[in-house]
Scaffold this active site. Structure first.
Site, PDB file in Angstrom:
ATOM      1  N   GLU A  30       0.819  -1.222   0.000  1.00  0.00           N
ATOM      2  CA  GLU A  30       0.000   0.000   0.000  1.00  0.00           C
ATOM      3  C   GLU A  30       0.854   1.274   0.000  1.00  0.00           C
ATOM      4  O   GLU A  30       0.510   2.280  -0.636  1.00  0.00           O
ATOM      5  CB  GLU A  30      -0.926  -0.010   1.232  1.00  0.00           C
ATOM      6  CG  GLU A  30      -1.832   1.188   1.370  1.00  0.00           C
ATOM      7  CD  GLU A  30      -2.849   1.302   0.244  1.00  0.00           C
ATOM      8  OE1 GLU A  30      -3.658   0.373   0.081  1.00  0.00           O
ATOM      9  OE2 GLU A  30      -2.824   2.318  -0.483  1.00  0.00           O
ATOM     10  N   LYS A  57       5.616   4.525  -9.838  1.00  0.00           N
ATOM     11  CA  LYS A  57       4.309   4.533  -9.167  1.00  0.00           C
ATOM     12  C   LYS A  57       3.162   4.364 -10.173  1.00  0.00           C
ATOM     13  O   LYS A  57       2.207   3.619  -9.913  1.00  0.00           O
ATOM     14  CB  LYS A  57       4.160   5.828  -8.371  1.00  0.00           C
ATOM     15  CG  LYS A  57       5.147   5.890  -7.190  1.00  0.00           C
ATOM     16  CD  LYS A  57       5.223   7.278  -6.604  1.00  0.00           C
ATOM     17  CE  LYS A  57       6.150   7.359  -5.401  1.00  0.00           C
ATOM     18  NZ  LYS A  57       6.464   8.742  -5.010  1.00  0.00           N
TER      19      LYS A  57
HETATM   20  N1  HSE Z   1      10.876  11.160  -3.494  1.00  0.00           N
HETATM   21  C1  HSE Z   1       9.513  10.765  -3.389  1.00  0.00           C
HETATM   22  C2  HSE Z   1       8.603  11.991  -3.572  1.00  0.00           C
HETATM   23  C3  HSE Z   1       9.289  10.121  -2.041  1.00  0.00           C
HETATM   24  O1  HSE Z   1       9.112  13.114  -3.594  1.00  0.00           O
HETATM   25  O2  HSE Z   1       7.407  11.844  -3.736  1.00  0.00           O
HETATM   26  C4  HSE Z   1       8.060   9.276  -1.940  1.00  0.00           C
HETATM   27  O3  HSE Z   1       8.058   8.214  -2.830  1.00  0.00           O
END
Ligand code: HSE
Length: 412
Positions: free
Chosen positions: A124, A200
């Site tokens: 998650e 993502k």
């Molecule tokens: N470096 C990522 C961001 C951290 O700035 O969203 C979270 O995945």
């Protein structure tokens, strides 16, 4: 007693230990048995930490401990994290992770291993930090065919763009500010060049469309070419520039997956997701569109999602509640060059000559007023969507004719 191990005592790992140790009673009520962190694996020592006594250096201490039910992998990266995850699953332990790189590249393999050993691999926290998105998509939206997922998936770049928009900072100034505040890393390339957002959106796309989508197959453009002039032009057009991960099912059934800075209308749901916040819209055939937003990174927001997964592994009767997808399906991805968008194109130098050249090539263009931008910049939009490949070919022709094309951006 439910004993937990945490691999990696960095920002996320230490947040997870804090959250579990400070909510022991609450969690005992929620899962029906006391929950505690028995072991933390890290190569470093933390003599000043209240949890110093839990630190070990050898993963075998977890692998061989029959009491440990669930392992939190907060190491990051793909090498050691993958090895330890495989070994933990093979040893019959559930694994919970915030590691988007590992899930995006090796999700299918790790789901299969978890299944084989009758345990779970949950993730998650790998997308959107503390925002509930994986379980809502897999369970609450299960009645839908998902047709599109669009998200601001990286807090660092959203902070930089927000400061460029709201405080008129240059890209370099905004990046330095983000680094000083601890949002951007010393080497910000994974964020700025779009790789983090890509991992993502690949996870969300794999979940939405049921087959592994590798970040290596996705068209990625970061925010490093976005200049103050582009921000000003977007404002003139009633838009804001956001780095978006997009996953769309096209009419021919192929999937369009991309990461790029997009112009989005000021009134769109994602337009006002600012600073380090993340926002994700999911479109389904029954539900229409839903918006998820919140803190996409940070110690405790991420720990919130990780620990929720940990508790899920401890509740009786949950062992077969799987969230996973199948192997990659060849030929499923659309060719981005064939996908059409409307564009904003910014030219630089002799604006009159540049716009004449553009008009000859494009047939008809809408010239964007550049008052307040720069006397050396001109801009136009394409009135109708055109395939990206055609746009790029025309941009090349303009360049060959001596025109400086400073940037081109897609409209959402
Ligand atoms: N470096 C990522 C961001 C951290 O700035 O969203 C979270 O995945």
């Amino acid at each position: 007693m439910a004993a937990i191990a945490v691999l990696g005592f960095g920002t996320v790992g230490s947040g997870v230990v804090d959250v579990i140790e400070t909510h022991r009673e609450l969690f005992a009520q929620r899962v029906g048995a006391p929950v505690y962190v028995k072991t933390v694996v890290d190569v470093r020592d933390f003599p000043d930490s209240p949890y110093a006594g839990k630190i070990v250096h050898d993963f075998a201490a977890v692998e061989d401990d029959p009491e440990i039910v669930t392992v939190v992998e907060a190491i990051g990266g793909r090498r050691i994290a993958r090895d330890f995850t495989r070994r933990a699953l093979a040893a019959g332990k559930n694994v919970v992770t915030s590691n988007k790189e590992l899930v995006a590249y090796h999700g299918t393999e790790l789901f299969a291993l978890a299944r084989e050993h009758g345990v779970r691999y949950l993730f998650e926290a790998s997308v959107g930090g503390g925002i509930p998105i994986i379980r809502p998509m897999a369970q609450c939206l299960a009645a839908n065919e998902i047709t599109e997922v669009t998200g601001i998936l990286n807090g660092t770049t959203n902070y930089i763009l927000t400061r460029m928009i709201n405080a008129s900072l240059s890209f370099d100034e905004a990046l330095k500010e983000a680094q000083a505040l601890g949002y951007a890393e010393a080497d910000p390339s994974a964020d700025v060049l779009g790789h983090d957002a890509c991992r993502k959106i690949c996870i969300l796309a794999s979940l939405a469309f049921g087959a592994q989508i590798s970040p290596d197959d996705v068209r990625i453009e970061g925010i490093d070419r976005v200049a103050a002039e582009d921000i000003a032009l977007a404002d003139t057009l009633g838009c804001r520039i956001k780095l978006l991960g997009r996953a769309q099912k096209l009419d021919d059934g192929t999937l369009y997956i991309s990461v790029a800075p997009f112009l989005i209308p000021d009134g769109a749901p994602l337009a006002r997701i600012d600073g380090v916040f993340n926002g994700i819209t999911v479109r389904g055939d029954s539900v229409d569109e839903v918006l998820f937003c919140g803190r996409g990174a940070g110690k405790y927001p991420t720990a919130s999602a990780v620990v929720a997964d940990v508790l899920d592994t401890l509740r009786p009767g949950n062992a077969e509640r799987r969230i996973e997808w199948g192997p990659a399906l060849p030929g499923r991805l659309a060719d981005c060059r064939q996908v059409s968008h409307r564009y904003l194109v910014r030219v630089h130098g002799d604006v009159k000559v540049a716009l004449e050249a553009a008009e000859k090539l494009f047939g008809y263009i809408d010239v964007v007023p550049c008052d307040g931008v720069s006397i050396f910049d001109g801009a136009f939009t394409t009135p109708a969507p055109i395939p990206e490949g055609l746009l790029l070919a025309r941009v090349e022709k303009m360049r060959a004719a001596g025109v400086t094309v400073a940037n081109h951006l897609m409209f959402l």
